[in-house]
Design a protein around this motif. Structure first.
Motif, mmCIF file in Angstrom:
data_model
loop_
_atom_site.group_PDB
_atom_site.id
_atom_site.type_symbol
_atom_site.label_atom_id
_atom_site.label_comp_id
_atom_site.label_asym_id
_atom_site.label_seq_id
_atom_site.Cartn_x
_atom_site.Cartn_y
_atom_site.Cartn_z
ATOM 1 N N TRP A 43 33.704 37.771 40.313
ATOM 2 C CA TRP A 43 34.003 38.338 39.005
ATOM 3 C C TRP A 43 34.282 39.825 39.148
ATOM 4 O O TRP A 43 33.999 40.426 40.192
ATOM 5 C CB TRP A 43 32.852 38.101 38.024
ATOM 6 N N ALA A 59 34.007 41.167 32.830
ATOM 7 C CA ALA A 59 34.025 39.709 32.698
ATOM 8 C C ALA A 59 32.818 39.202 31.922
ATOM 9 O O ALA A 59 31.773 39.850 31.869
ATOM 10 C CB ALA A 59 34.057 39.059 34.082
ATOM 11 N N ASN A 62 37.820 37.224 32.222
ATOM 12 C CA ASN A 62 37.887 38.663 31.979
ATOM 13 C C ASN A 62 39.096 39.029 31.127
ATOM 14 O O ASN A 62 40.236 38.971 31.581
ATOM 15 C CB ASN A 62 37.932 39.443 33.295
#
Length: 314
Positions: free
Chosen positions: A39, A43, A102
């Protein structure tokens, strides 16, 4: 931004820690100790809790692939998600998650100005950590009801950046002119928090330099044509008629199609769908004007059709 395949995992609650009054951090790990999907700052995860799906920002370190950390406020106006986390979720239990997703990504810039209100500090914390790691100058202003209610203050201070805490009961509201003073044209401003703060920042910062994330959809006047239209769902071979008072998402569900969704207000991105043909009438609060102009994806919970017909990857 694009519609991507979602990761769905059943993760183990490893640790829960009080970060401030009413704020718990929740650490999630893979039950088998496997690395978690990567990530980036900004996010969030979809958390399946208490019969609902809610989005919570990741506030840990992306370099730590073994743990997801979320900061969750026990909000009085909660629709059930945060209440369940605070009263029912405990270490040792498993919870289903989807993502990470995200729509609030940290874009390259010469410098950053971060402004957070309350629990809006969760995505901003990860961004500040990344900026510090990359050696990019930033300043961060975090406002909250009181010093005791403001989470992650110690972590922010330890990063070493220019951080200003503004407890409302001591200092009043954030001094936005001061927080934005000397804003350079090559800087980006990131803001997350309650709607009054977001509106004030929107009025003060040039649109091209501002990135915001909302907790809830703001009240807006209905815009565009709400007449009925057709949607061809190319993948499933179904054609939908979307009425004036029905969303594409509702029509798809009524036809028995399985579609990811959560907020139904155009703010979470769960229902983002690829457009194969036609012109959408975008009504979400996520896509930038540049992203809307490409007509690659749309949020089918709120957006409609500006042409005779849409063809979607559904």
């Amino acid at each position: 931004m694009s519609a991507t395949e979602e990761h769905e995992l059943d993760l183990l609650v490893h640790r829960m820690t009080w970060e401030a009054e009413g704020v718990l951090s929740v650490e999630l790990v893979h039950p088998d100790g496997k690395p978690l999907p990567a990530w980036t700052p900004g996010a969030h995860l979809d958390l399946h809790v208490g019969g609902t799906i809610r989005q919570y920002s990741l506030c840990g370190d992306p370099a730590d692939t073994g743990v997801y950390r979320l900061g969750i406020l026990d909000a009085p106006s909660s629709r059930g998600g945060s209440r369940f986390v605070h009263t029912k979720l405990r270490p040792g239990r498993t919870v289903r998650v989807a993502g990470p997703r995200n729509h609030f990504a940290l874009e390259p810039a010469a410098s950053y100005v971060f402004v957070a209100g309350g629990i809006g500090i969760t995505p901003i914390l990860a961004m500040a950590r990344q900026a510090q790691h990359d050696g990019i100058p930033y300043r961060l202003t975090h406002g909250g009801r009181s010093r005791a209610s403001m989470a992650f203050g110690g972590e922010l201070a330890a990063l070493g950046g220019e951080v200003t805490l503004v407890p409302q009961d001591e200092q009043g509201h954030i001094d936005l002119p001061g927080a934005l003073e000397g804003l350079r044209p090559d800087a980006l401003v990131y803001c997350c928090g309650p709607e009054p703060l977001l509106k004030a920042v929107e009025e003060a910062v040039p649109e091209g330099q501002l990135r915001i994330e909302r907790f809830a959809a703001p009240a807006v006047e209905r815009r565009g044509d709400d007449s009925a239209f057709q949607v061809e769902c190319r993948t499933s071979g179904v054609t939908l008629t979307v009425g004036p008072d029905t969303s594409i998402l509702q029509a798809a569900e009524n036809a028995g199609l399985s579609v990811n969704s959560s907020c139904r207000d155009g703010i979470c991105g769960s229902c983002e769908t690829r457009i194969l043909a036609g012109t959408p009438d975008h009504r979400d609060f996520l896509l930038s004007e540049a992203e809307r102009a490409t007509s690659e994806t749309m949020m089918i919970c709120v957006s409609r059709c500006a042409s005779d017909r849409l063809v979607l990857d559904l």
